[in-house]
Motif scaffolding. Structure first.
Motif, short mmCIF file in Angstrom:
data_model
loop_
_atom_site.label_atom_id
_atom_site.label_comp_id
_atom_site.label_asym_id
_atom_site.label_seq_id
_atom_site.Cartn_x
_atom_site.Cartn_y
_atom_site.Cartn_z
N VAL A 105 0.87 -1.22 0.05
CA VAL A 105 -0.05 -0.12 0.15
C VAL A 105 0.74 1.23 -0.09
O VAL A 105 0.32 2.46 -0.28
CB VAL A 105 -0.86 0.16 1.17
CG1 VAL A 105 -1.84 -1.15 1.16
CG2 VAL A 105 -0.31 0.05 2.46
N LEU A 106 1.97 1.28 0.30
CA LEU A 106 2.88 2.42 0.29
C LEU A 106 3.80 2.48 -1.11
O LEU A 106 4.25 1.36 -1.58
CB LEU A 106 4.10 2.17 1.44
CG LEU A 106 3.34 2.48 2.78
CD1 LEU A 106 4.50 2.17 3.80
CD2 LEU A 106 2.95 3.63 3.15
N MET A 112 5.55 6.88 6.32
CA MET A 112 5.03 6.01 7.32
C MET A 112 5.33 6.68 8.59
O MET A 112 6.47 6.74 8.98
CB MET A 112 5.57 4.59 6.89
CG MET A 112 5.27 3.72 8.27
SD MET A 112 6.65 2.09 8.10
CE MET A 112 6.13 1.20 9.41
N LEU A 113 4.28 6.78 9.36
CA LEU A 113 4.48 7.38 10.62
C LEU A 113 4.24 6.28 11.82
O LEU A 113 3.20 5.99 11.85
CB LEU A 113 3.61 8.60 10.78
CG LEU A 113 3.70 9.33 12.30
CD1 LEU A 113 5.16 10.06 12.67
CD2 LEU A 113 2.43 10.32 12.17
N ASP A 167 -0.68 15.22 4.71
CA ASP A 167 0.01 14.09 3.54
C ASP A 167 0.40 12.95 4.05
O ASP A 167 1.17 12.14 3.39
CB ASP A 167 0.92 14.89 2.69
CG ASP A 167 2.36 15.29 3.46
OD1 ASP A 167 2.00 15.38 4.71
OD2 ASP A 167 3.22 15.69 2.76
N THR A 168 0.46 12.78 5.25
CA THR A 168 0.82 11.47 5.90
C THR A 168 0.00 10.31 5.39
O THR A 168 -1.20 10.11 5.27
CB THR A 168 0.82 11.46 7.42
OG1 THR A 168 1.23 12.44 8.09
CG2 THR A 168 0.96 10.13 8.10
N LYS A 169 0.72 9.26 4.73
CA LYS A 169 0.00 8.28 4.15
C LYS A 169 -0.46 7.10 4.93
O LYS A 169 -1.25 6.52 4.88
CB LYS A 169 0.97 7.47 2.93
CG LYS A 169 0.26 6.36 2.10
CD LYS A 169 -0.81 6.84 1.44
CE LYS A 169 -1.40 5.88 0.72
NZ LYS A 169 -0.53 5.38 -0.69
N PRO A 202 -7.41 12.78 6.63
CA PRO A 202 -8.56 12.05 6.44
C PRO A 202 -8.27 10.69 5.55
O PRO A 202 -8.87 9.63 5.54
CB PRO A 202 -9.57 12.67 5.68
CG PRO A 202 -9.26 14.17 6.23
CD PRO A 202 -7.76 14.12 6.34
N ASN A 203 -7.18 10.69 4.45
CA ASN A 203 -6.98 9.72 3.92
C ASN A 203 -6.09 8.79 3.92
O ASN A 203 -5.44 7.71 3.09
CB ASN A 203 -6.70 10.32 2.23
CG ASN A 203 -8.04 11.10 1.65
OD1 ASN A 203 -9.13 10.54 1.65
ND2 ASN A 203 -7.73 12.27 1.12
N CYS A 204 -5.48 9.12 5.20
CA CYS A 204 -4.34 7.99 5.67
C CYS A 204 -4.87 6.72 5.91
O CYS A 204 -5.87 6.49 6.02
CB CYS A 204 -3.62 8.64 6.81
SG CYS A 204 -4.32 8.52 8.28
N ILE A 205 -3.98 5.83 5.85
CA ILE A 205 -4.23 4.28 6.10
C ILE A 205 -3.80 4.01 7.58
O ILE A 205 -2.54 4.23 8.00
CB ILE A 205 -3.19 3.35 5.26
CG1 ILE A 205 -3.80 3.77 3.89
CG2 ILE A 205 -3.53 1.94 5.63
CD1 ILE A 205 -2.94 2.94 2.69
#
Length: 423
Positions: A105-106, A112-113, A167-169, A202-205
């Motif tokens: 997914v990345l 990645m946090l 923008d954190t994925k 809102p769109n982060c995994i």
């Protein structure tokens, strides 16, 4: 407690065990209640998905149309409360399943946090924090940031709030403590982190390393805000029957992306023969809630026993639990080794083996591991391990049945007594 004559255990230990068992009764009853619920939930999943003997048949080659493989995914998805699941015997470890999910997914440039401090040792080389970086997320241009836990080992919610950017994925959570003494996370803690993450991005995994946490509570992280989670089948969800394997579960689109990483884009989950492993994977899933309950009871008893014997433990016997792991602070290197050697003596397999510290790949110091298991390395079976470093704590987990596993804990104490570590 009546002890079979073949086991020679000092009265000091049997008396402590009797008291430990007596005072732990309320905690054991609470575990039974959760186990009962989860076992019913698993049975409902089998019935709803229409599991049949035909689903145990082997497939070979590409594995097209393997109905057993498809139904197994459905059973796990329902039992875990997920939209979808990917369950495969060819996940070689929990770290492998996590790695497939991360790479699934990345993408280059993503961030990645990790919000639970430094991840478990074997994942550090996957990220690129240790090793030469070959094949790591770092080599692929995926960025890593970290939020440390507070001094008491709990999530720093305020720091997480500041660290998550629009923008954190991915916000990554390690549920279990690993080789640390911090508290493991309940699904309610994960829900709070997920709410912060989604508010800020809102769109982060939100992804969870769920190893050791499956079926400990009545619900799983994907029912409490997590988008994706992964784990190993030789831990809780394999029920002590699965000989190998792992799973990824969560949002359907994310699981699909992970399947492309596991096999190839375009074929994904549609290929992959099962070679006759389905029966054991189904049976392991069915047994998983009960075996997890037995492991939890063993952990509670061990905590109460070693507290009676004068050692600090975490969690304490009467504390709520979010995973099956029990840590005992043994104070010295020698006591730690003696504990592990005693656990080995109480194992049904290789009880005659004497565990010794060694330089295990993926760790920064010597490690000792006791595991007389039917499946090599299966930590849902009674096992104990630790890195040989301060604070000289041992991490014990598992137990296929409480009756024999609690004896393993007593033999660990006996081994320590014989070597002069119990007064």
């Amino acid at each position: 407690m009546q002890i079979y004559p073949a086991f020679h255990i000092d009265k000091k230990i049997t008396d402590a065990a009797d008291e430990a068992l007596r005072k732990a009764q309320p905690a054991l009853k609470r575990i039974d209640e959760v186990t009962d619920y989860n076992q019913q939930k698993m049975l409902a999943a089998f019935i709803h998905c229409g599991v049949s003997e035909s689903h145990f048949a082997a497939s070979t080659g590409y594995g097209y149309g393997d109905r057993g493989r498809e139904v197994l995914d459905q059973v796990y998805a329902q039992a875990l409360g997920a939209e979808d699941a990917l369950v495969r015997y060819n996940f070689v470890s929990g770290t492998h399943a996590l790695t497939v999910a991360l790479f699934g997914v990345l993408r280059p440039g993503d961030t990645m946090l990790c919000v639970t401090g430094l991840p478990y040792d074997t994942l550090q080389s996957v990220i690129g924090l240790t090793g030469d970086g070959n094949g790591s997320l770092k080599e692929y241009g995926i960025h890593y940031r970290q939020v440390d836990l507070k001094k008491d080992g709990t999530p720093d919610y305020e720091a997480i709030e500041h660290a998550v950017q629009p923008d954190t994925k991915m916000v990554y959570i390690q549920r279990s403590r690993g080789y640390s003494l911090r508290p493991s996370l309940f699904v309610e803690d994960i829900e709070k982190i997920a709410a912060i993450a989604k508010r800020r991005a809102p769109n982060c995994i939100v992804m969870v390393d769920n190893c050791y946490g499956e079926f400990v509570q009545k619900e799983e992280p994907v029912a409490h805000g997590a988008d994706l989670m992964a784990g190993s089948l030789i831990k809780n969800p394999g029920g002590g029957v699965a000989p190998t394997g792992g799973y990824i579960a969560g949002r359907k689109d994310l699981v699909e992306s992970c399947s492309y990483r596991l096999t190839t884009p375009g074929t994904g989950r549609e290929i992959g023969c099962t070679l006759g492993n389905n029966r054991e994977l189904f049976m392991g899933a069915f047994h998983a809630p009960h075996v997890t309950g037995e492991a939890l009871k063993t952990a509670v008893f061990t905590s109460a026993l070693f507290e009676e014997l004068g050692y600090a433990v975490t969690p304490r016997w009467d504390e709520p639990r979010a995973d099956i792991i029990q840590a005992v602070l043994l104070r010295t290197r020698e006591a730690l080794i003696a504990f592990c050697q005693g656990i080995q003596k109480g194992s049904p397999v290789d009880s005659f083996v004497l565990p010794e510290p060694w330089g295990m790949p993926g760790y920064d110091c010597q490690v000792i591991m006791a595991a007389g298991t039917f499946t090599l390395g299966a930590s849902v079976e009674l096992s104990a391990d630790a890195p040989l470093r301060a604070p000289w704590a041992v991490w014990m987990q598992g137990g296929l049945n409480f009756h024999s596993a609690r004896l393993g804990s007593m033999l660990a104490a006996q081994s320590m007594l014989e070597k002069g570590f119990l007064g």
